[in-house]
Motif scaffolding. Structure first.
Motif, PDB file in Angstrom:
ATOM      1  N   PHE A 172      71.925  51.366  34.760  1.00 15.29           N
ATOM      2  CA  PHE A 172      71.863  52.819  34.837  1.00 15.29           C
ATOM      3  C   PHE A 172      73.220  53.416  34.480  1.00 15.29           C
ATOM      4  CE2 PHE A 172      69.100  51.126  38.306  1.00 15.29           C
ATOM      5  CZ  PHE A 172      67.891  51.342  37.661  1.00 15.29           C
ATOM      6  N   PHE A 173      73.210  54.715  34.217  1.00 12.48           N
ATOM      7  CA  PHE A 173      74.424  55.436  33.868  1.00 12.48           C
ATOM      8  C   PHE A 173      74.588  56.620  34.821  1.00 12.48           C
ATOM      9  CE2 PHE A 173      72.757  53.316  30.188  1.00 12.48           C
ATOM     10  CZ  PHE A 173      73.869  52.723  29.611  1.00 12.48           C
ATOM     11  N   THR A 174      75.822  57.015  35.030  1.00  8.61           N
ATOM     12  CA  THR A 174      76.077  58.164  35.890  1.00  8.61           C
ATOM     13  C   THR A 174      77.268  58.935  35.341  1.00  8.61           C
ATOM     14  OG1 THR A 174      76.313  58.887  38.194  1.00  8.61           O
ATOM     15  CG2 THR A 174      77.649  56.997  37.509  1.00  8.61           C
ATOM     16  N   SER A 175      77.533  60.088  35.928  1.00  7.49           N
ATOM     17  CA  SER A 175      78.551  60.994  35.424  1.00  7.49           C
ATOM     18  C   SER A 175      79.752  61.019  36.359  1.00  7.49           C
ATOM     19  CB  SER A 175      77.944  62.392  35.272  1.00  7.49           C
ATOM     20  OG  SER A 175      78.804  63.243  34.583  1.00  7.49           O
ATOM     21  N   GLY A 176      80.603  62.005  36.198  1.00 11.52           N
ATOM     22  CA  GLY A 176      81.788  62.187  37.033  1.00 11.52           C
ATOM     23  C   GLY A 176      82.448  63.495  36.654  1.00 11.52           C
ATOM     24  N   ALA A 177      81.919  64.587  37.203  1.00 12.84           N
ATOM     25  CA  ALA A 177      82.261  65.928  36.724  1.00 12.84           C
ATOM     26  C   ALA A 177      83.749  66.241  36.755  1.00 12.84           C
ATOM     27  CB  ALA A 177      81.492  66.974  37.529  1.00 12.84           C
ATOM     28  N   THR A 185      74.621  66.618  27.264  1.00 12.80           N
ATOM     29  CA  THR A 185      74.637  65.857  26.013  1.00 12.80           C
ATOM     30  C   THR A 185      74.498  64.367  26.289  1.00 12.80           C
ATOM     31  OG1 THR A 185      75.994  67.503  24.873  1.00 12.80           O
ATOM     32  CG2 THR A 185      76.017  65.264  23.982  1.00 12.80           C
ATOM     33  N   VAL A 186      75.264  63.883  27.261  1.00 12.99           N
ATOM     34  CA  VAL A 186      75.208  62.464  27.618  1.00 12.99           C
ATOM     35  C   VAL A 186      73.857  62.111  28.219  1.00 12.99           C
ATOM     36  CG1 VAL A 186      76.183  60.711  29.153  1.00 12.99           C
ATOM     37  CG2 VAL A 186      77.702  62.244  27.890  1.00 12.99           C
ATOM     38  N   ARG A 187      73.405  62.949  29.137  1.00 16.10           N
ATOM     39  CA  ARG A 187      72.129  62.700  29.805  1.00 16.10           C
ATOM     40  C   ARG A 187      70.975  62.646  28.790  1.00 16.10           C
ATOM     41  NH1 ARG A 187      72.938  66.309  33.373  1.00 16.10           N
ATOM     42  NH2 ARG A 187      71.803  68.021  32.386  1.00 16.10           N
ATOM     43  N   ARG A 227      66.983  54.755  28.057  1.00 20.57           N
ATOM     44  CA  ARG A 227      67.722  54.299  29.223  1.00 20.57           C
ATOM     45  C   ARG A 227      67.604  55.346  30.333  1.00 20.57           C
ATOM     46  NH1 ARG A 227      71.164  50.263  27.421  1.00 20.57           N
ATOM     47  NH2 ARG A 227      71.072  49.596  29.595  1.00 20.57           N
ATOM     48  N   GLN A 228      68.208  55.068  31.500  1.00 18.97           N
ATOM     49  CA  GLN A 228      68.057  55.966  32.641  1.00 18.97           C
ATOM     50  C   GLN A 228      69.398  56.281  33.297  1.00 18.97           C
ATOM     51  OE1 GLN A 228      65.152  53.380  34.665  1.00 18.97           O
ATOM     52  NE2 GLN A 228      63.732  55.115  34.671  1.00 18.97           N
ATOM     53  N   MET A 229      69.505  57.515  33.750  1.00 19.25           N
ATOM     54  CA  MET A 229      70.615  57.891  34.606  1.00 19.25           C
ATOM     55  C   MET A 229      70.311  57.383  36.016  1.00 19.25           C
ATOM     56  SD  MET A 229      72.680  59.572  32.602  1.00 19.25           S
ATOM     57  CE  MET A 229      73.821  60.414  33.737  1.00 19.25           C
ATOM     58  N   ALA A 230      71.326  57.087  36.785  1.00 16.20           N
ATOM     59  CA  ALA A 230      71.106  56.642  38.163  1.00 16.20           C
ATOM     60  C   ALA A 230      70.316  57.691  38.938  1.00 16.20           C
ATOM     61  CB  ALA A 230      72.439  56.348  38.847  1.00 16.20           C
ATOM     62  N   ALA A 231      70.600  58.961  38.672  1.00 18.31           N
ATOM     63  CA  ALA A 231      69.913  60.042  39.385  1.00 18.31           C
ATOM     64  C   ALA A 231      68.432  60.133  39.041  1.00 18.31           C
ATOM     65  CB  ALA A 231      70.598  61.378  39.084  1.00 18.31           C
ATOM     66  N   ASP A 232      68.024  59.493  37.948  1.00 15.98           N
ATOM     67  CA  ASP A 232      66.607  59.479  37.595  1.00 15.98           C
ATOM     68  C   ASP A 232      65.811  58.590  38.540  1.00 15.98           C
ATOM     69  OD1 ASP A 232      67.054  61.116  35.379  1.00 15.98           O
ATOM     70  OD2 ASP A 232      67.298  59.412  34.010  1.00 15.98           O
ATOM     71  N   VAL A 233      66.468  57.601  39.112  1.00 15.52           N
ATOM     72  CA  VAL A 233      65.730  56.585  39.883  1.00 15.52           C
ATOM     73  C   VAL A 233      66.225  56.412  41.315  1.00 15.52           C
ATOM     74  CG1 VAL A 233      65.067  55.275  37.833  1.00 15.52           C
ATOM     75  CG2 VAL A 233      67.250  54.769  38.960  1.00 15.52           C
ATOM     76  N   MET A 234      67.355  57.045  41.662  1.00 12.74           N
ATOM     77  CA  MET A 234      67.946  56.890  42.978  1.00 12.74           C
ATOM     78  C   MET A 234      68.318  58.259  43.534  1.00 12.74           C
ATOM     79  SD  MET A 234      70.550  53.886  41.702  1.00 12.74           S
ATOM     80  CE  MET A 234      71.400  53.643  43.260  1.00 12.74           C
ATOM     81  N   VAL A 235      68.324  58.369  44.856  1.00 13.96           N
ATOM     82  CA  VAL A 235      68.778  59.589  45.529  1.00 13.96           C
ATOM     83  C   VAL A 235      70.018  59.231  46.334  1.00 13.96           C
ATOM     84  CG1 VAL A 235      68.219  61.396  47.191  1.00 13.96           C
ATOM     85  CG2 VAL A 235      66.422  60.477  45.695  1.00 13.96           C
TER      86      VAL A 235
END
Length: 241
Positions: free
Chosen positions: A170-175, A199-201, A209-217
């Motif tokens: 999974f992928f995630t961000s970091g504002a 853009t990244v999402r 592929r999936q963002m971590a937030a797509d599958v996890m809370v």
């Protein structure tokens, strides 16, 4: 052998729920396990965690029914190995800007043939007491979760390459770090930051592929504590008034 709550819940079509800790406390881990959370993420990039802390917290997590995960301070093989050998079952790698860095992160987290993690007879591998090390290694490869943090403007220079690395789950961000890389320190909600994240999402999802937030809370323990504290204080003030 240990299973990963994140992996099993996602496979069952459910979203695992967890929280991030920025300081070590086995007591809080135990309490949150009783609440019913699925996983805990130890922020070892910014938090004051020692290797000994991680081992004790991983042990407490297992006892509480939580899957222990960690954001590591860097993606060096030796760094990641020390976390996995303590019993950590999920790794978040910060500042992944190139395909090579994404591949290095993925390879460090799994045994051959899916990576090149070294085998050590520590807590993470049940102190080497496995009826079949081959079976244990395969099981671990299937249960570890690898998350790449995309938090720099340089990500856009090699985004397709990063997204081609199969060993990243999974992928995630970091504002806040995105904001800094855009020359906007402290402005994590700036429109340019939000545009970059979108853009990244969009690219992640377009690549299948999936963002971590797509599958996890996920929640942050600090925020929960402050929210509870503010609510309790306001209630006390109202009673006193």
């Amino acid at each position: 052998m240990r299973t990963n709550n994140v992996v099993t819940k996602i496979a069952a079509g459910e979203k695992p729920v967890g929280f991030t800790m920025r300081f070590p406390s086995a007591t809080i881990v135990e309490m949150m396990g009783l609440v019913g959370f699925d996983f805990v993420m130890f922020d070892s990039e910014h938090g004051p965690f020692t290797t000994s802390d991680i081992e004790e917290l991983a042990r407490a997590s297992a006892a509480a029914g939580l899957t222990p995960m960690a954001r590591v301070p860097n993606i060096h093989n030796s760094t990641i190995l020390r976390f996995l050998d303590r019993g950590i079952m999920g790794i978040m790698g910060p500042h992944i800007n190139t395909k090579e860095q994404a591949q290095a992160l993925a390879d460090a987290c799994r045994y051959v043939p899916d990576g090149h993690r070294s085998f050590g007879s520590g807590r993470g591998s049940h102190f080497g007491q496995n009826a079949s090390r081959t079976r244990y290694m395969k099981h671990f490869n299937e249960n570890v979760v690898v998350i790449a943090q995309l938090e720099d403007v340089a990500v856009l220079d090699d985004l397709d390459g990063i997204l081609s690395v199969e060993g990243i789950d999974f992928f995630t961000s970091g504002a806040q770090d995105i904001a800094q890389s855009l020359g906007l320190p402290g402005q994590g909600e700036h429109p340019k930051v939000l545009e970059f994240e979108k853009t990244v999402r969009d690219a992640v999802r377009a690549a299948g592929r999936q963002m971590a937030a797509d599958v996890m809370v996920g929640f942050t323990l600090d925020d929960m504590i402050f929210e509870i504290g503010v609510t309790a204080l306001e209630a006390a003030k109202n009673q006193a008034g």
